[in-house]
Design an enzyme around this catalytic site. Structure first.
Site, mmCIF file in Angstrom:
data_model
loop_
_atom_site.group_PDB
_atom_site.id
_atom_site.type_symbol
_atom_site.label_atom_id
_atom_site.label_comp_id
_atom_site.label_asym_id
_atom_site.label_seq_id
_atom_site.Cartn_x
_atom_site.Cartn_y
_atom_site.Cartn_z
ATOM 1 N N LYS A 181 0.830 -1.211 0.000
ATOM 2 C CA LYS A 181 0.000 0.000 0.000
ATOM 3 C C LYS A 181 0.871 1.271 0.000
ATOM 4 O O LYS A 181 2.086 1.203 0.115
ATOM 5 C CB LYS A 181 -0.963 -0.047 1.191
ATOM 6 C CG LYS A 181 -1.911 -1.272 1.153
ATOM 7 C CD LYS A 181 -3.031 -1.141 0.142
ATOM 8 C CE LYS A 181 -3.670 -2.431 -0.307
ATOM 9 N NZ LYS A 181 -4.460 -3.159 0.660
HETATM 10 C C1 PLP Z 1 -5.530 -4.270 0.924
HETATM 11 C C2 PLP Z 1 -6.972 -4.042 0.942
HETATM 12 C C3 PLP Z 1 -7.750 -4.263 2.092
HETATM 13 C C4 PLP Z 1 -7.242 -4.986 3.289
HETATM 14 O O1 PLP Z 1 -6.132 -4.441 3.895
HETATM 15 P P1 PLP Z 1 -5.357 -5.289 4.987
HETATM 16 O O2 PLP Z 1 -4.602 -4.232 5.758
HETATM 17 O O3 PLP Z 1 -4.449 -6.229 4.264
HETATM 18 O O4 PLP Z 1 -6.340 -5.991 5.835
HETATM 19 C C5 PLP Z 1 -9.078 -3.886 2.078
HETATM 20 N N1 PLP Z 1 -9.628 -3.346 0.985
HETATM 21 C C6 PLP Z 1 -8.938 -3.153 -0.137
HETATM 22 C C7 PLP Z 1 -9.621 -2.551 -1.314
HETATM 23 C C8 PLP Z 1 -7.596 -3.518 -0.212
HETATM 24 O O5 PLP Z 1 -6.921 -3.351 -1.350
#
Ligand code: PLP
Length: 402
Positions: A194
Site C-alpha cells: 500500500k
Molecule cells: C488491501 C486491501 C484491504 C485490506 O487491507 P489489509 O490491511 O491487508 O487488511 C481492504 N480493501 C482493499 C480494497 C484492499 O486493497
C-alpha cells in the site's frame, strides 16, 4: 507473493516486480530502538502514530489496528446493527472486506460497478438497495480514484454515519479539496504493497469521539480503553470488559515504522503522480489499451495506489495473454480484483442484485494493474510501456494469423 515483494538491483533487463515494499533506513532504525526499549506492543509509539496520521489526513482521531480488514470489521461492529442486517459493498473489492462484513454478523449485498471507473455509481447502488433495504454500506475509492461518498449514501438510503469508507487505496486521495480521512469511520491499510507500507497494519480515522473510544477498547479484547498500560510502571491490573472485543491492536514496532514512513509520504505521492502522468503520455491513443479513469481536478485528486489499464477492447488480445507476455519479459502485473461473486465461498453466501453484476464481470475481463511505486524509475516505466504495447500488438497478430 514473496517474490513480488523483493526488489532486484536495477539494470537494463532487471525484473520489474508489480509491487515494492520500501521500508526506509530511518524506519528500520526506529523499529530497532523499539525492540531494545523493553516495550514492543501497543504503547507510546502507537499513540504518537495515531496523532500524526490523523493530523495528516485531517481527521480528529486515529485508532491504530492490526489491518484494514480488522478496521472495517470494528467499524461495522461499532454501528451495533441487528445481526443479519444487509450491508452493501462493491463487487470489485478485496475479499477481506466481505469477510469483515460476515464476521461482524452482517449480510453482504454486492453492488455492480461502472466498468470505466471500477466503482458503483448511483444507479447500480440504488438497484442493489431496492432489493435489501441496507442498514450500512462499505464504500471503496478504488485504485485511489475518489468516489462521491454522500451521493452513493443517498442513493442507497443509508445515513452518512453508517458508511464505512474503505480507504485502503485512498491515502493521498482528495475529494472536494480535502484529504480522504474525515468521516465517521475511514479505514486505511499499511499492508506491504500500500502507499504507506509497514508490512501489516491499519488505522481507523474518525470525527466522532464516542466511536473512537468504543474502537480503542474493542480493538484490544473490549478491555477498558487504557488497559494496555497495565504492565507499564505504575499501571494497575484492574480493568473491565464491557463488550465483546477483537485482538486487533497495532504494535509499537509497527507504529515506529509507520511514523518514519509518514514523513516520506508527500514525496512518495509526488512520484506516484509523475509515474501516472508518464504512463498516460506513453499509452494514450494505443488501440487495445484504455487508460485509467481520473477525477476532474476541480473536484478531487487520485492517490495512484494502482494504475489500472483495461486491455483488449476492440482488438483480439486477451488480458491473460497480455499479462503472460509481460511476465515473460520479467514484468509483474496484477488484477484488481477477482470479483467477489466469482470466489466460491462468497458465491454461496452473498446476495446479488437481479440481473447479476455485468459491470464487474466486464471489467474483470480486461483489467490489468501496472507497476507503480516511488522507486520505479522512468526507464522502468518506459520498459513497461514498450512491453505492453508489443504484447497487445503481438497478441492481435497471433489471433489474426490463426
Ligand atoms: C488491501 C486491501 C484491504 C485490506 O487491507 P489489509 O490491511 O491487508 O487488511 C481492504 N480493501 C482493499 C480494497 C484492499 O486493497
Amino acid at each position: 507473493m514473496t517474490e513480488m515483494l523483493t526488489r532486484p538491483m536495477s539494470g537494463a533487463s532487471a525484473r520489474i516486480p508489480f509491487a515494492d515494499c520500501w521500508i526506509t533506513e530511518s524506519a528500520q532504525r526506529a523499529a530497532q530502538r523499539v525492540l531494545t526499549s523493553g516495550w514492543t506492543t501497543t504503547g507510546p509509539e502507537t499513540l504518537a502514530f495515531e496523532h500524526e496520521f490523523s493530523a495528516a489526513v485531517g481527521a480528529d482521531e486515529g485508532v491504530a489496528v492490526s489491518s484494514c480488514t480488522a478496521a472495517i470489521e470494528l467499524s461495522l461492529r461499532a454501528l451495533h446493527l441487528p445481526s443479519g442486517a444487509a450491508v452493501l459493498t462493491t463487487a470489485n473489492t478485496f475479499c477481506g472486506v466481505v469477510h469483515a462484513i460476515v464476521h461482524a454478523g452482517l449480510r453482504p449485498v454486492l453492488v455492480d460497478v461502472d466498468p470505466l471507473t471500477g466503482m458503483p455509481d448511483e444507479t447500480t447502488t440504488r438497484h442493489a438497495a431496492i432489493t435489501c433495504t441496507p442498514a450500512a454500506m462499505v464504500v471503496l475509492h478504488w485504485a485511489g480514484d475518489p468516489c462521491d461518498v454522500p451521493a452513493l449514501a443517498a442513493a442507497a438510503g443509508v445515513p452518512l454515519n453508517r458508511v464505512v469508507v474503505d480507504a485502503a487505496h485512498a491515502l493521498g486521495t482528495r475529494w472536494q479539496q480535502r484529504a480522504v480521512g474525515a468521516g465517521t469511520t475511514v479505514c486505511f491499510s499499511f499492508y506491504a504493497t500500500k502507499n504507506l507500507p509497514i508490512g501489516e497494519g491499519g488505522m481507523i480515522t474518525t470525527d466522532d469521539p464516542e466511536v473512537a473510544e468504543w474502537l480503542r477498547s474493542a480493538r484490544l479484547h473490549g478491555m477498558t480503553a487504557d488497559a494496555w498500560r497495565r504492565y507499564l510502571p505504575g499501571g494497575s491490573f484492574r480493568y473491565d470488559v464491557a463488550e465483546a472485543g477483537l485482538k486487533a491492536n497495532l504494535t509499537d514496532i509497527q507504529a515506529a515504522i509507520g511514523r518514519r514512513q509518514l514523513r516520506e509520504l508527500g514525496r512518495w505521492q509526488e512520484r506516484r503522480t509523475e509515474i501516472a502522468a508518464r504512463y498516460d503520455a506513453e499509452l494514450a491513443g494505443i488501440p487495445g489499451i484504455d487508460l485509467p479513469h481520473r477525477p476532474d481536478p476541480a473536484v478531487g485528486a487520485h492517490s495512484w495506489h494502482l494504475y489500472p489499464v483495461r486491455v483488449g477492447h476492440g482488438v483480439a488480445a486477451t488480458r491473460d495473454g497480455v499479462a503472460r507476455r509481460l511476465a515473460a519479459q520479467d514484468i509483474g502485473t496484477s488484477v484488481h480484483f477477482i470479483p467477489i461473486h466469482r470466489l466460491s465461498y462468497f458465491h454461496r453466501i452473498v446476495s446479488i442484485p437481479p440481473g447479476g453484476l455485468p459491470g464487474a464481470d466486464a471489467l474483470f475481463e480486461h483489467e490489468l494493474s501496472l507497476p507503480i511505486y516511488p522507486r520505479l524509475t522512468d526507464d522502468e516505466v518506459d520498459r513497461v510501456c514498450d512491453a505492453l504495447v508489443d504484447a497487445v500488438a503481438s497478441a492481435r497478430e497471433e489471433k489474426e494469423t490463426k
